[in-house]
Design a protein around this motif. Structure first.
Motif, PDB file in Angstrom:
ATOM      1  N   ALA A  19      42.954  51.036  51.933  1.00 33.33           N
ATOM      2  CA  ALA A  19      41.391  51.482  51.639  1.00 33.33           C
ATOM      3  C   ALA A  19      40.643  52.017  51.799  1.00 33.33           C
ATOM      4  O   ALA A  19      39.450  51.951  51.153  1.00 33.33           O
ATOM      5  CB  ALA A  19      40.998  50.282  52.516  1.00 33.33           C
ATOM      6  N   ALA A  20      41.312  52.935  51.818  1.00 35.50           N
ATOM      7  CA  ALA A  20      40.063  54.305  52.070  1.00 35.50           C
ATOM      8  C   ALA A  20      40.377  55.285  51.177  1.00 35.50           C
ATOM      9  O   ALA A  20      38.956  56.539  50.480  1.00 35.50           O
ATOM     10  CB  ALA A  20      41.151  55.457  53.483  1.00 35.50           C
ATOM     11  N   LEU A  21      41.212  54.820  50.340  1.00 31.60           N
ATOM     12  CA  LEU A  21      41.141  55.531  48.607  1.00 31.60           C
ATOM     13  C   LEU A  21      39.889  54.402  47.804  1.00 31.60           C
ATOM     14  O   LEU A  21      40.412  54.529  46.441  1.00 31.60           O
ATOM     15  CB  LEU A  21      42.193  55.908  47.905  1.00 31.60           C
ATOM     16  CG  LEU A  21      42.694  56.653  48.825  1.00 31.60           C
ATOM     17  CD1 LEU A  21      44.448  56.879  48.410  1.00 31.60           C
ATOM     18  CD2 LEU A  21      42.201  58.356  48.737  1.00 31.60           C
ATOM     19  N   ALA A  22      39.627  53.217  47.635  1.00 34.11           N
ATOM     20  CA  ALA A  22      39.164  52.108  47.333  1.00 34.11           C
ATOM     21  C   ALA A  22      38.135  52.789  47.129  1.00 34.11           C
ATOM     22  O   ALA A  22      37.265  53.087  47.477  1.00 34.11           O
ATOM     23  CB  ALA A  22      39.586  50.897  47.875  1.00 34.11           C
ATOM     24  N   GLN A  23      37.681  52.533  45.375  1.00 39.32           N
ATOM     25  CA  GLN A  23      35.932  51.779  44.872  1.00 39.32           C
ATOM     26  C   GLN A  23      35.401  51.011  45.536  1.00 39.32           C
ATOM     27  O   GLN A  23      35.842  49.883  44.931  1.00 39.32           O
ATOM     28  CB  GLN A  23      35.822  52.814  44.099  1.00 39.32           C
ATOM     29  CG  GLN A  23      34.434  52.596  42.957  1.00 39.32           C
ATOM     30  CD  GLN A  23      33.843  54.554  43.718  1.00 39.32           C
ATOM     31  OE1 GLN A  23      34.673  55.349  44.056  1.00 39.32           O
ATOM     32  NE2 GLN A  23      32.699  54.366  43.388  1.00 39.32           N
ATOM     33  N   PRO A  24      34.117  51.042  46.254  1.00 38.44           N
ATOM     34  CA  PRO A  24      33.839  49.332  46.313  1.00 38.44           C
ATOM     35  C   PRO A  24      33.255  49.253  45.158  1.00 38.44           C
ATOM     36  O   PRO A  24      32.517  49.796  44.395  1.00 38.44           O
ATOM     37  CB  PRO A  24      32.463  50.210  47.385  1.00 38.44           C
ATOM     38  CG  PRO A  24      32.143  51.177  47.535  1.00 38.44           C
ATOM     39  CD  PRO A  24      33.086  51.613  46.750  1.00 38.44           C
ATOM     40  N   THR A  25      32.930  47.776  44.632  1.00 38.40           N
ATOM     41  CA  THR A  25      32.068  47.228  43.866  1.00 38.40           C
ATOM     42  C   THR A  25      31.434  46.160  44.586  1.00 38.40           C
ATOM     43  O   THR A  25      31.615  46.171  45.574  1.00 38.40           O
ATOM     44  CB  THR A  25      32.964  46.774  42.709  1.00 38.40           C
ATOM     45  OG1 THR A  25      33.681  45.536  43.887  1.00 38.40           O
ATOM     46  CG2 THR A  25      34.125  47.331  42.670  1.00 38.40           C
ATOM     47  N   GLY A  37      35.810  46.501  48.263  1.00 39.94           N
ATOM     48  CA  GLY A  37      36.735  46.896  48.089  1.00 39.94           C
ATOM     49  C   GLY A  37      36.232  48.567  49.444  1.00 39.94           C
ATOM     50  O   GLY A  37      36.346  49.155  49.351  1.00 39.94           O
ATOM     51  N   ALA A  38      35.597  47.962  50.660  1.00 40.25           N
ATOM     52  CA  ALA A  38      34.740  49.049  51.380  1.00 40.25           C
ATOM     53  C   ALA A  38      35.978  49.170  52.249  1.00 40.25           C
ATOM     54  O   ALA A  38      37.258  48.390  52.603  1.00 40.25           O
ATOM     55  CB  ALA A  38      33.787  48.471  52.216  1.00 40.25           C
ATOM     56  N   THR A  39      35.700  49.653  53.723  1.00 42.67           N
ATOM     57  CA  THR A  39      36.956  49.958  54.452  1.00 42.67           C
ATOM     58  C   THR A  39      37.542  49.270  55.502  1.00 42.67           C
ATOM     59  O   THR A  39      35.556  48.739  55.962  1.00 42.67           O
ATOM     60  CB  THR A  39      36.672  51.155  55.178  1.00 42.67           C
ATOM     61  OG1 THR A  39      36.112  52.141  54.902  1.00 42.67           O
ATOM     62  CG2 THR A  39      36.940  51.275  56.859  1.00 42.67           C
ATOM     63  N   PRO A  40      37.776  48.406  56.103  1.00 42.54           N
ATOM     64  CA  PRO A  40      37.749  47.031  56.566  1.00 42.54           C
ATOM     65  C   PRO A  40      37.661  47.113  58.351  1.00 42.54           C
ATOM     66  O   PRO A  40      37.804  48.203  58.672  1.00 42.54           O
ATOM     67  CB  PRO A  40      39.614  46.663  56.639  1.00 42.54           C
ATOM     68  CG  PRO A  40      40.130  47.122  55.321  1.00 42.54           C
ATOM     69  CD  PRO A  40      39.282  48.759  54.989  1.00 42.54           C
ATOM     70  N   ASP A  94      29.890  52.994  51.518  1.00 44.60           N
ATOM     71  CA  ASP A  94      30.618  52.673  52.733  1.00 44.60           C
ATOM     72  C   ASP A  94      30.395  54.224  53.771  1.00 44.60           C
ATOM     73  O   ASP A  94      30.713  54.890  53.206  1.00 44.60           O
ATOM     74  CB  ASP A  94      32.425  53.303  52.223  1.00 44.60           C
ATOM     75  CG  ASP A  94      33.178  52.940  52.859  1.00 44.60           C
ATOM     76  OD1 ASP A  94      32.776  53.023  54.388  1.00 44.60           O
ATOM     77  OD2 ASP A  94      34.487  51.715  52.602  1.00 44.60           O
ATOM     78  N   LEU A  95      30.332  53.890  54.706  1.00 43.42           N
ATOM     79  CA  LEU A  95      29.267  55.023  55.511  1.00 43.42           C
ATOM     80  C   LEU A  95      31.140  55.819  56.361  1.00 43.42           C
ATOM     81  O   LEU A  95      30.907  56.559  57.366  1.00 43.42           O
ATOM     82  CB  LEU A  95      29.099  53.987  56.547  1.00 43.42           C
ATOM     83  CG  LEU A  95      27.440  53.801  55.862  1.00 43.42           C
ATOM     84  CD1 LEU A  95      26.979  53.179  56.893  1.00 43.42           C
ATOM     85  CD2 LEU A  95      26.694  55.584  55.194  1.00 43.42           C
ATOM     86  N   GLN A  99      32.050  56.092  49.332  1.00 37.42           N
ATOM     87  CA  GLN A  99      32.207  56.159  48.693  1.00 37.42           C
ATOM     88  C   GLN A  99      31.029  55.423  47.583  1.00 37.42           C
ATOM     89  O   GLN A  99      30.798  54.673  49.222  1.00 37.42           O
ATOM     90  CB  GLN A  99      33.770  55.356  47.954  1.00 37.42           C
ATOM     91  CG  GLN A  99      35.218  56.126  48.134  1.00 37.42           C
ATOM     92  CD  GLN A  99      35.238  56.640  47.056  1.00 37.42           C
ATOM     93  OE1 GLN A  99      34.739  56.704  45.783  1.00 37.42           O
ATOM     94  NE2 GLN A  99      35.666  57.545  47.407  1.00 37.42           N
ATOM     95  N   ALA A 100      30.941  55.168  47.230  1.00 33.19           N
ATOM     96  CA  ALA A 100      29.746  54.518  46.644  1.00 33.19           C
ATOM     97  C   ALA A 100      29.321  53.372  45.557  1.00 33.19           C
ATOM     98  O   ALA A 100      30.198  53.961  44.461  1.00 33.19           O
ATOM     99  CB  ALA A 100      28.183  54.826  46.495  1.00 33.19           C
ATOM    100  N   ALA A 101      28.872  52.212  44.910  1.00 37.58           N
ATOM    101  CA  ALA A 101      28.636  51.710  43.933  1.00 37.58           C
ATOM    102  C   ALA A 101      27.131  51.514  43.562  1.00 37.58           C
ATOM    103  O   ALA A 101      26.896  51.430  44.904  1.00 37.58           O
ATOM    104  CB  ALA A 101      29.924  50.861  44.295  1.00 37.58           C
ATOM    105  N   VAL A 102      27.288  51.231  42.594  1.00 37.37           N
ATOM    106  CA  VAL A 102      25.441  50.888  41.986  1.00 37.37           C
ATOM    107  C   VAL A 102      25.782  49.648  41.123  1.00 37.37           C
ATOM    108  O   VAL A 102      26.526  49.675  39.873  1.00 37.37           O
ATOM    109  CB  VAL A 102      24.772  51.980  41.358  1.00 37.37           C
ATOM    110  CG1 VAL A 102      23.455  51.754  41.278  1.00 37.37           C
ATOM    111  CG2 VAL A 102      25.021  52.792  42.181  1.00 37.37           C
ATOM    112  N   GLY A 103      24.867  48.918  41.629  1.00 32.78           N
ATOM    113  CA  GLY A 103      25.151  47.601  40.200  1.00 32.78           C
ATOM    114  C   GLY A 103      23.673  46.717  40.467  1.00 32.78           C
ATOM    115  O   GLY A 103      22.941  47.454  40.797  1.00 32.78           O
TER     116      GLY A 103
END
Length: 137
Positions: A19-25, A37-40, A94-95, A99-103
């Protein structure tokens, strides 16, 4: 002795939580914005700029942001209590990881601008662009 720190970092890297390496969607429901995909258990900022019709006659430009907490699976949900504006751009950050996502919802296309020709002036803390408006998170 001088190899201790680099070796320790190299050895511990494969054991970082996925999760620390995941890119949020981002995904969109009728009245909600969902981040995966954010930090639990971590905090996520959701931010939007939108344009919506008022009484079918005029339009209004709006901005909003909200801080939400991800559940144990890394999912965060923002219930709007109304339809997600069709003409909107959303960002999720994700604070914990940065990591960030845009949509964008539905068929509204996200248009990215080329940074070439733009100038960041670090001394004055500004960004020069050839636009009428620019929102920065």
């Amino acid at each position: 002795m001088r190899w201790t720190l680099p070796l320790a970092l190299l050895v511990s890297f494969p054991f970082l939580p996925a999760a620390a390496l995941a890119q949020p969607t981002l995904s969109f429901e009728d009245q909600a914005v969902v981040v995966a995909g954010a930090t639990p258990g971590g905090d996520v900022v959701l931010w939007t700029v939108y344009r919506e019709r008022i009484a079918g006659v005029s339009t209004r430009l709006g901005r909003a942001h909200e801080r939400v907490t991800a559940d144990a699976t890394g999912a965060a949900r923002l219930d709007l209590g109304r339809s997600v504006p069709e003409l909107s751009v959303w960002a999720a950050v994700d604070l914990t990881t940065g990591q960030a996502a845009v949509g964008t919802p539905g068929s509204f296309a996200l248009t990215e601008i080329d940074a070439k020709g733009r100038r960041i002036d670090r001394a004055l803390g500004r960004l020069e662009v050839d636009r009428h408006g620019l929102e920065i998170l």
